[in-house]
Design an enzyme around this catalytic site. Structure first.
Site: not given
Length: 177
Positions: A48, A102-103, A106, A134, A155
């Site tokens: 990602g 990191e993408d 969450d 998030k 999402f």
């Protein structure tokens, strides 16, 4: 393109390319300031983060290195809760200043696992840089030193993020409808 169809799902644009690039530039400036006297080793987490890492590193005018790690925890639109290391660390990080790229963060579980694993290799420091976070989805508190954008617990796909392997190749980020 306002709507994006990926497999059996429909997504609507939520973060346009211009906003992403503005925030990537901001994060790159912060890292450049903080790492100016160091030679950081950037560790993007595949798959990602590959687009974010490429855009970010092109804006960091410091001597640095890059190596990749591949972890997996998602199945479809949900985290599996299981973290699988698919491609591990292949560089000696002892005494190095590490920047994990990191993408999205969450739950925080993947990042906590990664930090714990890297600490066992005695780096000088570990910084976490993520495109997206998030806050409402965090189950584990992890130190996030650099983040570009906070998003709700929806999402998303695009700009490297996928749905079952598809949808990574867009300039914008889309939220599931």
């Amino acid at each position: 393109m306002e709507k994006l169809h990926v497999l059996d799902k429909t997504f609507a644009i939520s973060i346009p390319e211009a906003e992403i690039q503005k925030q990537v530039s901001h994060v790159a400036a912060e890292i450049t300031r903080d790492m100016k006297d160091k030679c950081p080793l950037f560790l993007p987490v595949l798959n990602g983060s590959f687009i974010f890492a490429a855009d970010l590193l092109r804006q960091i005018p410091l001597p640095c290195e890059i190596s990749f790690i591949k972890l997996a925890s998602y199945q479809g639109t949900q985290s599996s809760g299981q973290i699988r290391e698919i491609m591990g660390l292949n560089t000696d990080i002892t005494g190095r200043h590490i920047v994990i790229v990191e993408d999205i963060i969450d739950s925080g579980m993947t990042m906590a696992h990664m930090i714990e694993t890297l600490q066992s290799h005695n780096p000088a420091s570990i910084s976490v840089c993520t495109l997206l976070v998030k806050p409402d989805a965090l189950k584990v508190q992890v130190p996030i030193h650099y983040h570009a954008i906070e998003i709700p617990n929806d999402f998303i796909v695009g700009y490297g993020l996928d749905y079952n392997g598809f949808g990574r190749n867009t300039k914008d980020i889309y939220t599931i409808v």
